[in-house]
Scaffold this motif. Structure first.
Motif, PDB file in Angstrom:
ATOM      1  N   VAL A 135       0.763  -1.227   0.090  1.00 34.05           N
ATOM      2  CA  VAL A 135      -0.056  -0.104  -0.032  1.00 34.05           C
ATOM      3  C   VAL A 135       0.876   1.211   0.078  1.00 34.05           C
ATOM      4  O   VAL A 135       0.342   2.462   0.330  1.00 34.05           O
ATOM      5  CB  VAL A 135      -0.821  -0.071   1.266  1.00 34.05           C
ATOM      6  CG1 VAL A 135      -1.832  -1.186   1.037  1.00 34.05           C
ATOM      7  CG2 VAL A 135      -0.232   0.060   2.636  1.00 34.05           C
ATOM      8  N   GLY A 136       2.511   1.109  -0.269  1.00 34.79           N
ATOM      9  CA  GLY A 136       3.136   2.215  -0.314  1.00 34.79           C
ATOM     10  C   GLY A 136       3.619   2.350   1.149  1.00 34.79           C
ATOM     11  O   GLY A 136       3.112   1.895   1.941  1.00 34.79           O
ATOM     12  N   GLY A 137       4.820   3.321   1.262  1.00 31.81           N
ATOM     13  CA  GLY A 137       5.587   3.344   2.555  1.00 31.81           C
ATOM     14  C   GLY A 137       6.644   2.527   2.463  1.00 31.81           C
ATOM     15  O   GLY A 137       6.956   1.538   1.878  1.00 31.81           O
TER      16      GLY A 137
ATOM     17  N   ALA B 231       8.445  -1.894  -0.052  1.00 28.84           N
ATOM     18  CA  ALA B 231       9.520  -2.200  -1.240  1.00 28.84           C
ATOM     19  C   ALA B 231      10.376  -3.485  -0.901  1.00 28.84           C
ATOM     20  O   ALA B 231      10.176  -4.291  -1.475  1.00 28.84           O
ATOM     21  CB  ALA B 231      10.471  -0.660  -1.175  1.00 28.84           C
ATOM     22  N   PRO B 232      10.842  -3.752   0.238  1.00 33.31           N
ATOM     23  CA  PRO B 232      11.698  -4.801   0.559  1.00 33.31           C
ATOM     24  C   PRO B 232      10.624  -5.999   0.587  1.00 33.31           C
ATOM     25  O   PRO B 232      11.150  -7.007   0.112  1.00 33.31           O
ATOM     26  CB  PRO B 232      12.388  -4.587   2.000  1.00 33.31           C
ATOM     27  CG  PRO B 232      11.522  -3.518   2.626  1.00 33.31           C
ATOM     28  CD  PRO B 232      11.254  -2.541   1.447  1.00 33.31           C
ATOM     29  N   LEU B 233       9.515  -5.938   1.040  1.00 26.92           N
ATOM     30  CA  LEU B 233       8.413  -7.104   1.241  1.00 26.92           C
ATOM     31  C   LEU B 233       8.276  -7.368  -0.097  1.00 26.92           C
ATOM     32  O   LEU B 233       8.167  -8.623  -0.491  1.00 26.92           O
ATOM     33  CB  LEU B 233       7.468  -6.597   2.020  1.00 26.92           C
ATOM     34  CG  LEU B 233       6.411  -7.707   2.428  1.00 26.92           C
ATOM     35  CD1 LEU B 233       5.424  -8.175   1.473  1.00 26.92           C
ATOM     36  CD2 LEU B 233       7.358  -8.870   3.239  1.00 26.92           C
TER      37      LEU B 233
ATOM     38  N   THR C 160       8.229   3.960  -4.097  1.00 26.20           N
ATOM     39  CA  THR C 160       8.295   2.720  -3.944  1.00 26.20           C
ATOM     40  C   THR C 160       7.207   2.022  -4.625  1.00 26.20           C
ATOM     41  O   THR C 160       7.718   0.764  -5.150  1.00 26.20           O
ATOM     42  CB  THR C 160       7.545   2.532  -2.349  1.00 26.20           C
ATOM     43  OG1 THR C 160       8.732   3.171  -1.501  1.00 26.20           O
ATOM     44  CG2 THR C 160       7.660   0.926  -2.188  1.00 26.20           C
ATOM     45  N   ASN C 161       6.113   2.574  -4.896  1.00 29.34           N
ATOM     46  CA  ASN C 161       5.015   1.805  -5.754  1.00 29.34           C
ATOM     47  C   ASN C 161       5.564   1.931  -7.260  1.00 29.34           C
ATOM     48  O   ASN C 161       5.345   0.791  -7.985  1.00 29.34           O
ATOM     49  CB  ASN C 161       3.690   2.349  -5.611  1.00 29.34           C
ATOM     50  CG  ASN C 161       3.103   1.885  -4.563  1.00 29.34           C
ATOM     51  OD1 ASN C 161       3.466   0.659  -3.859  1.00 29.34           O
ATOM     52  ND2 ASN C 161       1.883   2.501  -4.035  1.00 29.34           N
TER      53      ASN C 161
ATOM     54  N   VAL D 108       5.913  16.793   0.663  1.00 29.70           N
ATOM     55  CA  VAL D 108       5.556  15.477   0.160  1.00 29.70           C
ATOM     56  C   VAL D 108       6.425  15.303  -1.075  1.00 29.70           C
ATOM     57  O   VAL D 108       6.633  15.966  -1.881  1.00 29.70           O
ATOM     58  CB  VAL D 108       4.206  15.243   0.086  1.00 29.70           C
ATOM     59  CG1 VAL D 108       3.490  15.309   1.509  1.00 29.70           C
ATOM     60  CG2 VAL D 108       3.510  16.054  -0.894  1.00 29.70           C
ATOM     61  N   ALA D 109       6.753  13.900  -1.111  1.00 26.84           N
ATOM     62  CA  ALA D 109       7.420  13.509  -2.547  1.00 26.84           C
ATOM     63  C   ALA D 109       6.646  13.876  -3.693  1.00 26.84           C
ATOM     64  O   ALA D 109       5.220  13.573  -4.123  1.00 26.84           O
ATOM     65  CB  ALA D 109       7.724  12.148  -2.666  1.00 26.84           C
TER      66      ALA D 109
END
Length: 374
Positions: free
Chosen positions: A104-106, A110-112, A135-136, A299-300
């Motif tokens: 769901v982002g965050g 990414a590693p998971l 990440t997404n 924010v990004a």
């Protein structure tokens, strides 16, 4: 349709904007089959490590962290934390043996999701914003399905795997009935003969929105005759707001660091002032509220401005920049309260954009990816 039992990992978090959609998806998965087993994976020390167990789900933490915009020593530790996070994610996946991994982002997703892909576990991501997060964008290249809330997301993801589902929201967020509005005004101790503004800065609060309120109160609440305000100032700012409010007279202002009954806060409001995080935008659509967005600049990829403008272009919301807010925000909100026809049009247009079945549509995509038989 019967839904078979699944084993699902849901990963991500960092803010309420990631956590609440994740919990909505988890709740819907359990609703369609109560035997489904769900494990959350978050980032150590982040909000999800508290909120997810409070919602009744198990969560495991990864030592991953985000890149700081300023050059700091903590940035040099990131590669080591990422390596450790991927290794731990692999162990979690091998032990839990999920049918699918949902991101769901965050930081943690990414590693998971990278580890899941390497181990042959199908992945699905849910992108809440109109401008995809880093990440997404990375994990989306390998995802079997990308569930999005905005149109024209082909610039970030493979078009053949995108599904427009909307963002999952809390089920209690609905357009207010007269009975619900009366309950809301009583709950917050407000006068039914007055008009009401709800100002909300997100789960952590907003310094800009708080400063706009302080400036307005210090000036004697100009234009605020016959107006009451629900002000969510955020936990981080609560102490300074308490100190400020001790020295002023503002009988028409109700404030708190956190809103326990968001459904009633929306119901009480004639106009809402809000940051334009993805979850906030989706909930305001579902609540059919006239809203003035003040996108956060911190924010990004400036994604909150992208979120807000998607509605502003359809005359479903108004926008004031973060820089303009201290001078213009409260006067604009007070003026809008004197324009009932404009409020009605904003409510109609934002309500037309609501996607209230997003969690169920995402669950259907989960089963579409992995099949309903085994």
């Amino acid at each position: 349709m019967e839904y078979r039992k699944l084993r699902v990992i849901i990963s991500g978090g960092g803010t309420g904007g990631h956590i609440f959609p994740a919990l909505s998806i988890a709740n819907k998965l359990k609703e369609v089959n109560p035997e489904t087993e769900i494990l959350f994976v978050g980032a150590e020390g982040r909000m999800e490590m508290e909120k997810v167990p409070a919602a009744g789900y198990e969560i495991k933490g990864l030592p991953v962290a985000g890149l700081q915009r300023k050059l700091t020593l903590s940035n040099f530790a990131l590669p080591f934390k990422l390596f450790k996070s991927v290794a731990k994610a692999r162990r979690i996946i091998k032990e839990f043996k999920p049918d699918i991994a949902i991101g769901v982002g965050g930081y943690a997703s990414a590693p998971l999701l990278w580890a899941a892909g390497r181990l042959g576990i199908p992945t699905l991501i849910q992108e809440q914003n109109g401008y995809a997060g880093l990440t997404n964008k990375i994990v989306g290249k390998k995802a079997k399905r990308i569930c999005v809330a905005y149109e024209n997301m082909e610039r970030f993801f493979p078009a053949d795997r995108i599904v427009l589902t909307g963002n999952p929201i809390r089920s209690e967020i609905v357009p207010a009935t007269k009975q619900m509005k009366a309950e809301a005004l009583e709950f917050y101790g407000l006068d039914p003969d007055k008009k009401h503004i709800f100002i909300v800065g997100g789960s952590l609060g907003s310094g800009t929105l708080n400063n706009a309120m302080k400036k307005w109160i210090s000036a004697g609440c100009p234009g605020g005759e016959g107006i009451e305000v629900i002000w969510q100032c955020g936990k981080y700012y609560k102490k300074s707001v308490d100190e400020f409010m001790q020295g002023v007279s503002a009988p028409g202002v109700w404030y708190s660091d956190f809103i326990q009954r968001m459904d009633l806060a929306y119901a009480a409001a004639d106009v809402v002032i809000s940051r334009s995080g993805a979850s906030s935008v989706s909930e305001l659509c579902a609540a059919n509220k006239a809203v003035i967005f003040v996108p956060s600049p911190n924010v990004a990829e400036d994604h909150q401005t992208h979120n807000a403008m998607a509605l502003v272009r359809k005359y479903a919301a108004m926008i004031i920049t973060d820089a303009e807010a201290p001078e213009r925000l409260m006067s604009t909100a007070c003026s809008l309260l004197d324009e009932p026809e404009r409020i009605a049009l904003l409510e109609k247009n934002i309500g037309a954009l609501a996607k209230t079945n997003a969690a169920m549509e995402i669950v259907d995509e989960v089963y579409s990816v992995i099949g309903n038989t085994k």
